[in-house]
Design an enzyme around this catalytic site. Structure first.
Site, PDB file in Angstrom:
ATOM      1  N   GLN A   1      43.008  49.768  53.736  1.00 44.68           N
ATOM      2  CA  GLN A   1      43.826  50.084  52.557  1.00 44.68           C
ATOM      3  C   GLN A   1      43.921  48.871  51.635  1.00 44.68           C
ATOM      4  OE1 GLN A   1      45.295  53.257  51.985  1.00 44.68           O
ATOM      5  NE2 GLN A   1      45.652  52.341  49.972  1.00 44.68           N
TER       6      GLN A   1
ATOM      7  N   ASP B   1      35.120  55.085  52.208  1.00 42.56           N
ATOM      8  CA  ASP B   1      35.640  54.832  50.858  1.00 42.56           C
ATOM      9  C   ASP B   1      34.501  54.622  49.859  1.00 42.56           C
ATOM     10  OD1 ASP B   1      38.311  54.992  50.333  1.00 42.56           O
ATOM     11  OD2 ASP B   1      38.799  52.990  51.075  1.00 42.56           O
TER      12      ASP B   1
ATOM     13  N   LYS C   1      47.250  60.004  54.491  1.00 45.91           N
ATOM     14  CA  LYS C   1      45.900  60.136  55.037  1.00 45.91           C
ATOM     15  C   LYS C   1      45.960  60.612  56.483  1.00 45.91           C
ATOM     16  CE  LYS C   1      44.070  56.947  51.694  1.00 45.91           C
ATOM     17  NZ  LYS C   1      43.880  55.580  51.266  1.00 45.91           N
TER      18      LYS C   1
END
Ligand code: NDP
Length: 282
Positions: free
Chosen positions: A97, A120, A53
């Site tokens: 994460q 997200d 990322k």
């Protein structure tokens, strides 16, 4: 012979478009999109994702900040970091994460993220927005699947779409996105009876079960578009999808490979969401 859906190529195109829009945003409003990635613990797969990322952010000219926290980090400390990032004007997207270590309450952590920065698309606000059909940040993997279908001009309207898997990050949000695009949607799971009978109805079949090569040729309708979300790693480290490619490919009209299909789209859509968050910021 099916057309191979090249996720790497589509992902490259999306990332180039994001890069161009980011340049314009910098020129016109002096805003550089910023993404904060928070990783708690030392899970090796998560470390690889986080590095990926960061690299992707660098390539499109975003600011990226990594927060690598020890696995013993308390909930209080993590919430305090999220609060700081919510208030940080240089950060437009916050990604925690997953999976988180067991002592942390994933739900309250995700709910602490400002929904405007929840790139997200996991915050209940964004899930609710998707449910009611208004667009805000949408979960990256399903969004990437819709993008693949669109770029390959695979029409969704009026089609039978069958999804194998009902997780909150893939199956359920994808079902809503396909429904919004006027597909007739069926979601299958471990209690589904006659799975093969159901999958054989699909014009668009999405496998997101995390079971290596469980979708066999006789489960696929002739001419179906087959989207394989599964990432299953063998003992030797080789990647396998949820679809047995050699049997599926002769029957499908379109098919995604693993790797190189859905996988590369997830990061591209994360960048897309972060850019949108930056564009909307004041
Ligand atoms: P989950 O384990 O959270 O969900 C799996 C789903 O599949 C569950 O709903 C489960 O049913 C269903 N399922 C499992 N086995 C069967 C079966 N034999 N028959 C029918 N349904 C079954 O997985 P995720 O959604 O997180 O991920 C799915 C796969 O996609 C994984 O391989 C993951 O690595 C991959 N993935 C890939 C991404 C990418 O970027 N390409 C991103 C995210 C995930 P039940 O609910 O009844 O248990």
């Amino acid at each position: 012979m099916a057309v191979l859906i090249d996720g790497k190529e589509v992902s490259r195109k999306v990332r180039n478009e994001v890069k161009d829009r980011a340049l314009l945003l910098k020129r016109q409003r002096d805003i550089i999109p910023g993404l904060a990635v928070v990783l708690v613990g030392e899970d090796p797969a998560s470390q690889i994702y986080v590095r990926g990322k960061k690299r992707a952010c660098d390539e499109v000219g975003f600011l990226s900040r990594e927060f690598l926290l020890p696995s013993a980090t308390s909930e209080e400390d993590l919430l305090s970091l999220i609060k700081d990032l919510n208030e940080d004007r240089s950060i437009h997207g916050i990604l925690v994460q997953l999976p988180l270590p067991e002592h942390l309450n994933g739900e309250s952590i995700l709910e602490a993220i400002d929904p405007r920065k929840d790139v997200d698309g996991f915050h209940p606000y964004n899930v609710g927005k998707l449910f009611s059909g208004t667009s805000y940040h949408r979960s990256c993997t399903p969004l990437g699947i819709i993008e693949l279908l669109d770029r390959y001009r695979i029409s969704i309207e009026g089609k039978e779409a069958v999804i194998v898997g009902r997780s909150n990050i893939v199956g359920k949000p994808l079902a809503l996105m396909l429904l919004e695009r006027h597909a007739t949607v069926t979601i299958c799971h471990t209690r589904t009876r006659n799975l093969a009978e159901t999958t054989r109805r699909a014009d668009i079949l999405v496998a997101a079960a995390g079971r290596r090569e469980m979708i066999r040729g006789d489960m696929i309708k002739e001419g179906a578009a087959v989207i394989d979300v599964g990432i299953n790693r063998s003992e030797t480290g080789k990647l396998f999808g949820d679809v047995l490619f050699t049997e599926a490919e002769p029957k499908a009209s379109f098919i995604t490979p693993v790797p190189g299909g859905v996988g590369p789209m997830t990061i591209a859509m994360l960048l897309f969401n972060t850019l949108n968050a930056a564009s909307r910021s004041l």
